[in-house]
Structure formats: C-alpha cells, structure tokens
Design a protein around this motif. Structure first.
Motif, PDB file in Angstrom:
ATOM      1  N   SER A 165       0.949  -1.164   0.356  1.00  0.00           N
ATOM      2  CA  SER A 165       0.131   0.146  -0.273  1.00  0.00           C
ATOM      3  C   SER A 165       0.630   0.872   0.128  1.00  0.00           C
ATOM      4  N   ASP A 166       2.029   1.086   0.177  1.00  0.00           N
ATOM      5  CA  ASP A 166       3.058   2.251   0.372  1.00  0.00           C
ATOM      6  C   ASP A 166       4.407   1.464   0.152  1.00  0.00           C
ATOM      7  N   LEU A 167       4.734   1.999  -1.708  1.00  0.00           N
ATOM      8  CA  LEU A 167       5.633   1.515  -1.811  1.00  0.00           C
ATOM      9  C   LEU A 167       7.041   2.159  -0.915  1.00  0.00           C
ATOM     10  N   GLU A 168       7.204   3.234  -0.464  1.00  0.00           N
ATOM     11  CA  GLU A 168       8.514   3.791   0.210  1.00  0.00           C
ATOM     12  C   GLU A 168       8.793   2.880   1.266  1.00  0.00           C
ATOM     13  N   LYS A 169       7.324   3.049   1.997  1.00  0.00           N
ATOM     14  CA  LYS A 169       7.815   2.206   3.714  1.00  0.00           C
ATOM     15  C   LYS A 169       8.124   0.532   3.381  1.00  0.00           C
ATOM     16  N   ALA A 170       7.559   0.138   2.575  1.00  0.00           N
ATOM     17  CA  ALA A 170       7.477  -1.399   1.869  1.00  0.00           C
ATOM     18  C   ALA A 170       9.372  -1.870   1.898  1.00  0.00           C
ATOM     19  N   CYS A 171       9.610  -0.283   0.745  1.00  0.00           N
ATOM     20  CA  CYS A 171      10.989  -1.248   0.716  1.00  0.00           C
ATOM     21  C   CYS A 171      11.852  -0.561   1.400  1.00  0.00           C
ATOM     22  N   GLU A 172      11.607   0.215   2.165  1.00  0.00           N
ATOM     23  CA  GLU A 172      12.674   0.653   3.478  1.00  0.00           C
ATOM     24  C   GLU A 172      12.747  -0.458   4.129  1.00  0.00           C
ATOM     25  N   PHE A 173      11.487  -1.543   4.323  1.00  0.00           N
ATOM     26  CA  PHE A 173      11.315  -2.531   5.581  1.00  0.00           C
ATOM     27  C   PHE A 173      12.196  -3.800   5.345  1.00  0.00           C
ATOM     28  N   TYR A 174      11.884  -3.963   3.692  1.00  0.00           N
ATOM     29  CA  TYR A 174      12.829  -4.971   2.852  1.00  0.00           C
ATOM     30  C   TYR A 174      14.207  -5.246   2.876  1.00  0.00           C
ATOM     31  N   GLU A 175      14.768  -3.599   2.563  1.00  0.00           N
ATOM     32  CA  GLU A 175      15.916  -3.080   2.424  1.00  0.00           C
ATOM     33  C   GLU A 175      16.996  -3.365   3.698  1.00  0.00           C
ATOM     34  N   PRO A 190       5.470  -3.568   6.015  1.00  0.00           N
ATOM     35  CA  PRO A 190       4.417  -2.551   6.589  1.00  0.00           C
ATOM     36  C   PRO A 190       3.015  -2.298   6.031  1.00  0.00           C
ATOM     37  N   SER A 191       2.817  -3.175   4.649  1.00  0.00           N
ATOM     38  CA  SER A 191       1.450  -2.772   4.051  1.00  0.00           C
ATOM     39  C   SER A 191       0.520  -4.311   4.592  1.00  0.00           C
ATOM     40  N   GLY A 192       1.044  -4.614   5.444  1.00  0.00           N
ATOM     41  CA  GLY A 192      -0.051  -5.700   6.103  1.00  0.00           C
ATOM     42  C   GLY A 192       0.250  -7.344   5.334  1.00  0.00           C
ATOM     43  N   ASN A 193       1.285  -7.527   4.406  1.00  0.00           N
ATOM     44  CA  ASN A 193       1.217  -9.089   4.080  1.00  0.00           C
ATOM     45  C   ASN A 193       1.914  -9.489   4.897  1.00  0.00           C
ATOM     46  N   LEU A 194       1.953 -10.479   5.030  1.00  0.00           N
ATOM     47  CA  LEU A 194       2.739 -11.803   6.047  1.00  0.00           C
ATOM     48  C   LEU A 194       3.901 -12.497   5.680  1.00  0.00           C
ATOM     49  N   LEU A 195       4.781 -13.079   5.974  1.00  0.00           N
ATOM     50  CA  LEU A 195       5.962 -13.217   5.791  1.00  0.00           C
ATOM     51  C   LEU A 195       6.173 -14.098   6.517  1.00  0.00           C
ATOM     52  N   GLU A 196       6.533 -15.539   6.235  1.00  0.00           N
ATOM     53  CA  GLU A 196       6.530 -16.135   7.019  1.00  0.00           C
ATOM     54  C   GLU A 196       8.286 -16.188   7.689  1.00  0.00           C
ATOM     55  N   ASP A 227      -4.887  -3.246  -3.361  1.00  0.00           N
ATOM     56  CA  ASP A 227      -5.698  -4.235  -3.414  1.00  0.00           C
ATOM     57  C   ASP A 227      -6.112  -4.306  -1.691  1.00  0.00           C
ATOM     58  N   VAL A 228      -6.521  -5.998  -1.810  1.00  0.00           N
ATOM     59  CA  VAL A 228      -6.975  -6.414  -0.466  1.00  0.00           C
ATOM     60  C   VAL A 228      -5.944  -7.533  -0.404  1.00  0.00           C
ATOM     61  N   PHE A 229      -5.611  -7.797   1.039  1.00  0.00           N
ATOM     62  CA  PHE A 229      -4.762  -8.639   1.236  1.00  0.00           C
ATOM     63  C   PHE A 229      -5.009 -10.064   1.760  1.00  0.00           C
ATOM     64  N   SER A 230      -4.460 -10.465   1.581  1.00  0.00           N
ATOM     65  CA  SER A 230      -4.706 -11.924   2.262  1.00  0.00           C
ATOM     66  C   SER A 230      -4.344 -12.381   3.940  1.00  0.00           C
ATOM     67  N   PHE A 231      -4.836 -13.295   4.717  1.00  0.00           N
ATOM     68  CA  PHE A 231      -4.840 -13.258   6.082  1.00  0.00           C
ATOM     69  C   PHE A 231      -3.758 -14.056   6.364  1.00  0.00           C
TER      70      PHE A 231
END
Length: 161
Positions: A15-25, A111-117, A60-64
């Motif tokens: 939902s926010d590319l900049e926040k997501a990039c910061e998290f993954y990087e 940060p966008s709510g995607n679930l990571l294991e 988009d809507v995110f998976s639980f």
C-alpha cells in the motif's frame, strides 16, 4: 511434459512502496535491483542469484493467511528485532514455533500487511531466550479443523538439498 524449475520471483502488493522498500531493505537486508520501466510504482529486490522479490503498489485486498517464507541467516536477531518493531502476528498461524526438523518459524506483517514467514535452516543456533519468550509455543500449529488431507510425513522439511 514441461516441468517447473523453481521460483524466479514473488510479487507482493503493497500500500506504500517507500515504506515497504525501507522494511525489506533495512530490516531484512534485501538488495534493491533495477526494475523495468513500468508505469506504476514498483521495486525489485534480490534474494540471491536466481530469486527476486517484486513489490508493487496497488489498492488490492490482502490475504489473512497467505504468505511467503523467507529463510534468514540469524533467526535470533530477526526474532528480537521483529518483536521490538511489534510486527509479529500470531493470529493466522499461532505463536513462534520450532518445527520438527529444527528451524524456528515466525510470522510477521510488513508495513502493508503482507504476511511473511521467517525461518532459519535446520541446525541453526537458537537463543534459549526465544523458547522462554511470551511469543513462543512448543509444538506445531494446530488449527482444530481435524482435516488431515494432503501430502504429509514425519520427515517433512522446508529445506531440500
């Protein structure tokens, strides 16, 4: 018959590319790499020489429960950092656990709510403090559904050599 050879990339909607990039990087140490000149917000990251993560911003809507599993090199540091960030999510798959073949598995939200294991390789050192933490629970996740269909084995593993 053609055969799938492996995973080239995983695409996650954010939902926010900049926040997501910061998290993954910054939090997961992924290396940004050039993306194609798409007409929408997107960023590509390198896991290794053959696998990538693609992030793209949409409404988009995110998976639980749907998730990707990422192997990390230091599950101890990641566990304590994710706890500090408050992103450990026990609601879809339960608490942090040790799998029967030894790795720790934990679920976090980006940060966008995607679930990571997040998981470590079998044989990795596990800080004993994790086993005493409020987020840890012994044993595998039990849903209570009692539906045992699928391909299952006591010798199952996330890691195939």
């Amino acid at each position: 018959m053609a055969k799938a050879l492996g995973v080239n990339h995983i695409a996650l909607i954010v939902s926010d590319l900049e926040k997501a990039c910061e998290f993954y990087e910054k939090e997961l140490g992924l290396e940004p790499i050039p993306a194609f000149l798409f007409d929408y917000p997107t960023a590509f990251f390198k896991f290794n020489e053959t696998q990538q993560l693609h992030l793209t911003e949409w409404d988009d809507v995110f998976s639980f429960r749907g998730h990707i599993c990422i192997q990390v090199d230091d599950i101890n540091a990641i566990f304590f950092r994710m706890k500090e960030l408050g992103v450990i999510d026990t609601s879809p798959w339960g608490k942090v656990r040790q799998l029967p073949d030894g790795p720790i598995q934990m679920f976090v939200r980006d940060p966008s709510g995607n679930l990571l294991e997040l998981s470590c390789a079998p044989g990795s050192y596990i800080d004993p403090a994790i086993f005493e933490d409020e987020y840890f629970q012994a044993g595998i996740y039990v849903s209570g559904r009692n539906d045992f269909r699928g391909y299952k084995s006591k010798e199952a593993t996330l890691y195939h050599n």
